[in-house]
Scaffold this active site. Sequence first.
Site, PDB file in Angstrom:
ATOM      1  N   LYS A   9       0.841  -1.198   0.000  1.00 39.70           N
ATOM      2  CA  LYS A   9       0.000   0.000   0.000  1.00 39.70           C
ATOM      3  C   LYS A   9       0.885   1.261   0.000  1.00 39.70           C
ATOM      4  O   LYS A   9       2.101   1.178   0.226  1.00 39.70           O
ATOM      5  CB  LYS A   9      -0.933  -0.051   1.214  1.00 39.70           C
ATOM      6  CG  LYS A   9      -1.955  -1.214   1.145  1.00 39.70           C
ATOM      7  CD  LYS A   9      -2.794  -1.286   2.416  1.00 39.70           C
ATOM      8  CE  LYS A   9      -3.864  -2.367   2.333  1.00 39.70           C
ATOM      9  NZ  LYS A   9      -4.645  -2.479   3.600  1.00 39.70           N
ATOM     10  N   TYR A  49     -12.054  -2.777  -3.542  1.00 40.92           N
ATOM     11  CA  TYR A  49     -12.621  -2.927  -2.194  1.00 40.92           C
ATOM     12  C   TYR A  49     -14.153  -2.927  -2.201  1.00 40.92           C
ATOM     13  O   TYR A  49     -14.770  -2.612  -1.172  1.00 40.92           O
ATOM     14  CB  TYR A  49     -12.092  -1.815  -1.281  1.00 40.92           C
ATOM     15  CG  TYR A  49     -10.684  -2.083  -0.763  1.00 40.92           C
ATOM     16  CD1 TYR A  49     -10.401  -3.227  -0.014  1.00 40.92           C
ATOM     17  CD2 TYR A  49      -9.639  -1.187  -1.010  1.00 40.92           C
ATOM     18  CE1 TYR A  49      -9.119  -3.483   0.469  1.00 40.92           C
ATOM     19  CE2 TYR A  49      -8.353  -1.437  -0.514  1.00 40.92           C
ATOM     20  CZ  TYR A  49      -8.109  -2.581   0.216  1.00 40.92           C
ATOM     21  OH  TYR A  49      -6.843  -2.821   0.704  1.00 40.92           O
ATOM     22  N   HIS A 115      -1.619  -5.469   1.456  1.00 40.75           N
ATOM     23  CA  HIS A 115      -2.849  -6.234   1.211  1.00 40.75           C
ATOM     24  C   HIS A 115      -2.476  -7.618   0.706  1.00 40.75           C
ATOM     25  O   HIS A 115      -1.528  -7.763  -0.067  1.00 40.75           O
ATOM     26  CB  HIS A 115      -3.702  -5.534   0.133  1.00 40.75           C
ATOM     27  CG  HIS A 115      -4.770  -6.411  -0.434  1.00 40.75           C
ATOM     28  ND1 HIS A 115      -5.994  -6.563   0.182  1.00 40.75           N
ATOM     29  CD2 HIS A 115      -4.800  -7.216  -1.529  1.00 40.75           C
ATOM     30  CE1 HIS A 115      -6.730  -7.426  -0.530  1.00 40.75           C
ATOM     31  NE2 HIS A 115      -6.025  -7.827  -1.572  1.00 40.75           N
ATOM     32  N   GLU A 126      -8.898 -10.700  -7.980  1.00 40.20           N
ATOM     33  CA  GLU A 126      -7.975  -9.567  -7.829  1.00 40.20           C
ATOM     34  C   GLU A 126      -6.861  -9.609  -8.871  1.00 40.20           C
ATOM     35  O   GLU A 126      -6.481  -8.568  -9.418  1.00 40.20           O
ATOM     36  CB  GLU A 126      -7.414  -9.545  -6.401  1.00 40.20           C
ATOM     37  CG  GLU A 126      -8.483  -9.175  -5.376  1.00 40.20           C
ATOM     38  CD  GLU A 126      -8.080  -9.352  -3.920  1.00 40.20           C
ATOM     39  OE1 GLU A 126      -8.923  -9.089  -3.048  1.00 40.20           O
ATOM     40  OE2 GLU A 126      -6.938  -9.762  -3.646  1.00 40.20           O
TER      41      GLU A 126
END
Length: 148
Positions: A9, A49, A115, A126
Amino acid sequence: MEQTFIMIKPDGVQRGLVGEIIGRFEKKGFSLKGLKLMTVERAFAEKHYADLSAKPFFNGLVEYIISGPVVAMVWEGKNVVVTGRKIIGATNPADSAPGTIRGDYAIDIGRNVIHGSDSVESARKEIALWFPDGTVYWQSSLHPWIYE
Ligand code: ADP
Protein backbone atom coordinates in the site's frame (compact mmCIF):
# COMPACT_ATOMS: atom_id res chain seq x y z
CA MET A 1 0.12 -24.00 -8.57
CA GLU A 2 -1.82 -21.54 -6.38
CA GLN A 3 -1.42 -17.80 -6.85
CA THR A 4 -2.24 -14.80 -4.65
CA PHE A 5 -2.47 -11.06 -5.16
CA ILE A 6 -0.26 -8.98 -2.87
CA MET A 7 -0.23 -5.17 -2.86
CA ILE A 8 2.20 -2.95 -0.97
CA LYS A 9 0.00 0.00 0.00
CA PRO A 10 1.09 3.67 -0.37
CA ASP A 11 2.48 3.81 3.20
CA GLY A 12 4.64 0.75 2.54
CA VAL A 13 6.05 2.36 -0.62
CA GLN A 14 6.60 5.76 1.07
CA ARG A 15 8.30 4.13 4.04
CA GLY A 16 10.78 2.24 1.88
CA LEU A 17 9.47 -1.23 2.73
CA VAL A 18 9.23 -2.56 -0.85
CA GLY A 19 12.54 -4.45 -0.80
CA GLU A 20 11.93 -5.84 2.69
CA ILE A 21 8.45 -7.11 1.80
CA ILE A 22 9.49 -8.66 -1.51
CA GLY A 23 12.43 -10.27 0.30
CA ARG A 24 10.15 -11.98 2.80
CA PHE A 25 8.07 -13.63 0.08
CA GLU A 26 11.18 -14.54 -1.94
CA LYS A 27 13.05 -16.01 1.01
CA LYS A 28 10.02 -18.11 1.97
CA GLY A 29 10.34 -19.78 -1.44
CA PHE A 30 7.38 -18.25 -3.25
CA SER A 31 7.76 -17.28 -6.86
CA LEU A 32 7.12 -13.79 -8.27
CA LYS A 33 4.86 -13.94 -11.33
CA GLY A 34 3.78 -10.30 -11.72
CA LEU A 35 5.08 -6.95 -10.44
CA LYS A 36 4.23 -3.32 -11.14
CA LEU A 37 4.46 0.08 -9.45
CA MET A 38 1.35 2.11 -10.19
CA THR A 39 -1.08 4.69 -8.90
CA VAL A 40 -4.74 3.79 -9.09
CA GLU A 41 -7.82 5.88 -9.82
CA ARG A 42 -10.60 6.24 -7.26
CA ALA A 43 -13.01 4.04 -9.29
CA PHE A 44 -10.41 1.28 -9.50
CA ALA A 45 -9.76 1.36 -5.73
CA GLU A 46 -13.53 1.28 -5.13
CA LYS A 47 -13.79 -1.78 -7.36
CA HIS A 48 -10.94 -3.56 -5.57
CA TYR A 49 -12.62 -2.93 -2.19
CA ALA A 50 -16.24 -3.27 -3.46
CA ASP A 51 -17.05 -5.86 -0.76
CA LEU A 52 -16.34 -3.21 1.90
CA SER A 53 -18.42 -0.40 0.34
CA ALA A 54 -20.94 -0.40 3.20
CA LYS A 55 -18.27 -0.06 5.90
CA PRO A 56 -17.87 3.29 7.69
CA PHE A 57 -14.13 3.31 6.90
CA PHE A 58 -14.66 2.73 3.14
CA ASN A 59 -14.06 6.34 2.00
CA GLY A 60 -10.96 6.68 4.15
CA LEU A 61 -9.70 3.35 2.84
CA VAL A 62 -10.15 4.46 -0.78
CA GLU A 63 -8.40 7.81 -0.04
CA TYR A 64 -5.51 5.86 1.52
CA ILE A 65 -5.10 3.52 -1.45
CA ILE A 66 -5.14 6.35 -4.02
CA SER A 67 -2.81 8.58 -1.95
CA GLY A 68 0.38 7.40 -3.67
CA PRO A 69 1.95 4.62 -5.68
CA VAL A 70 1.34 0.99 -4.75
CA VAL A 71 3.25 -2.14 -5.74
CA ALA A 72 0.95 -4.79 -7.20
CA MET A 73 2.28 -8.34 -7.26
CA VAL A 74 1.31 -11.90 -8.03
CA TRP A 75 3.07 -14.58 -5.96
CA GLU A 76 2.84 -18.30 -6.63
CA GLY A 77 3.40 -21.39 -4.51
CA LYS A 78 1.80 -24.19 -2.52
CA ASN A 79 -0.86 -22.72 -0.16
CA VAL A 80 0.37 -19.21 -0.98
CA VAL A 81 -3.01 -17.57 -0.17
CA VAL A 82 -3.18 -18.78 3.44
CA THR A 83 0.58 -18.66 4.03
CA GLY A 84 0.75 -15.18 2.49
CA ARG A 85 -1.87 -13.98 5.00
CA LYS A 86 0.25 -15.47 7.81
CA ILE A 87 3.34 -13.64 6.54
CA ILE A 88 1.29 -10.41 6.43
CA GLY A 89 -0.31 -10.78 9.89
CA ALA A 90 -3.73 -9.81 11.27
CA THR A 91 -5.70 -6.92 9.72
CA ASN A 92 -5.21 -4.77 12.83
CA PRO A 93 -1.46 -4.39 13.46
CA ALA A 94 -2.25 -4.25 17.19
CA ASP A 95 -3.20 -7.93 16.89
CA SER A 96 -0.42 -8.93 14.44
CA ALA A 97 2.32 -11.09 15.90
CA PRO A 98 5.90 -9.81 15.83
CA GLY A 99 7.63 -11.42 12.88
CA THR A 100 4.71 -10.70 10.57
CA ILE A 101 4.90 -7.72 8.20
CA ARG A 102 2.12 -5.78 9.93
CA GLY A 103 3.38 -6.89 13.36
CA ASP A 104 6.85 -5.55 12.57
CA TYR A 105 6.07 -2.44 10.53
CA ALA A 106 2.59 -1.07 11.29
CA ILE A 107 0.63 0.44 14.18
CA ASP A 108 -2.76 1.66 12.88
CA ILE A 109 -5.34 -0.50 11.05
CA GLY A 110 -5.79 2.27 8.47
CA ARG A 111 -2.02 2.26 7.70
CA ASN A 112 -1.32 -1.45 7.67
CA VAL A 113 1.22 -1.41 4.81
CA ILE A 114 0.10 -4.39 2.74
CA HIS A 115 -2.85 -6.23 1.21
CA GLY A 116 -3.12 -9.96 0.52
CA SER A 117 -6.01 -11.92 -0.99
CA ASP A 118 -8.11 -13.69 1.65
CA SER A 119 -9.14 -16.72 -0.44
CA VAL A 120 -8.26 -18.51 -3.66
CA GLU A 121 -11.45 -17.12 -5.20
CA SER A 122 -10.69 -13.50 -4.28
CA ALA A 123 -7.09 -14.01 -5.47
CA ARG A 124 -8.42 -15.06 -8.87
CA LYS A 125 -10.67 -11.96 -9.06
CA GLU A 126 -7.97 -9.57 -7.83
CA ILE A 127 -5.31 -10.92 -10.20
CA ALA A 128 -7.77 -10.49 -13.11
CA LEU A 129 -8.51 -6.90 -11.99
CA TRP A 130 -4.90 -5.80 -11.41
CA PHE A 131 -3.21 -7.81 -14.17
CA PRO A 132 -5.73 -7.77 -17.05
CA ASP A 133 -2.93 -8.50 -19.53
CA GLY A 134 -1.84 -11.57 -17.57
CA THR A 135 1.31 -12.34 -15.63
CA VAL A 136 4.72 -13.76 -16.55
CA TYR A 137 5.14 -17.46 -17.17
CA TRP A 138 8.40 -18.86 -15.80
CA GLN A 139 9.54 -21.51 -13.37
CA SER A 140 12.25 -20.95 -10.80
CA SER A 141 15.25 -23.27 -11.11
CA LEU A 142 15.08 -23.55 -7.30
CA HIS A 143 11.81 -25.50 -7.51
CA PRO A 144 13.32 -28.91 -6.62
CA TRP A 145 15.14 -27.34 -3.66
CA ILE A 146 11.90 -25.94 -2.24
CA TYR A 147 9.37 -28.70 -3.01
CA GLU A 148 9.91 -32.41 -2.36
P1 ADP B 1 -7.48 -7.37 5.18
O1 ADP B 1 -6.73 -6.26 4.46
O2 ADP B 1 -6.65 -7.91 6.34
O3 ADP B 1 -7.99 -8.45 4.26
P2 ADP B 1 -10.21 -6.28 5.33
O4 ADP B 1 -10.47 -6.85 3.98
O5 ADP B 1 -11.20 -6.53 6.42
O6 ADP B 1 -8.77 -6.71 5.89
O7 ADP B 1 -10.07 -4.68 5.22
C1 ADP B 1 -9.39 -4.11 4.14
C2 ADP B 1 -8.57 -2.97 4.65
O8 ADP B 1 -9.45 -1.96 5.16
C3 ADP B 1 -7.64 -3.29 5.82
O9 ADP B 1 -6.42 -3.86 5.42
C4 ADP B 1 -7.44 -1.92 6.42
O10 ADP B 1 -6.48 -1.15 5.67
C5 ADP B 1 -8.81 -1.28 6.22
N1 ADP B 1 -9.64 -1.44 7.42
C6 ADP B 1 -10.25 -2.55 7.86
N2 ADP B 1 -10.92 -2.35 8.98
C7 ADP B 1 -10.75 -1.03 9.28
C8 ADP B 1 -11.19 -0.17 10.33
N3 ADP B 1 -11.95 -0.62 11.31
N4 ADP B 1 -10.78 1.12 10.28
C9 ADP B 1 -10.01 1.60 9.30
N5 ADP B 1 -9.55 0.83 8.26
C10 ADP B 1 -9.92 -0.45 8.26
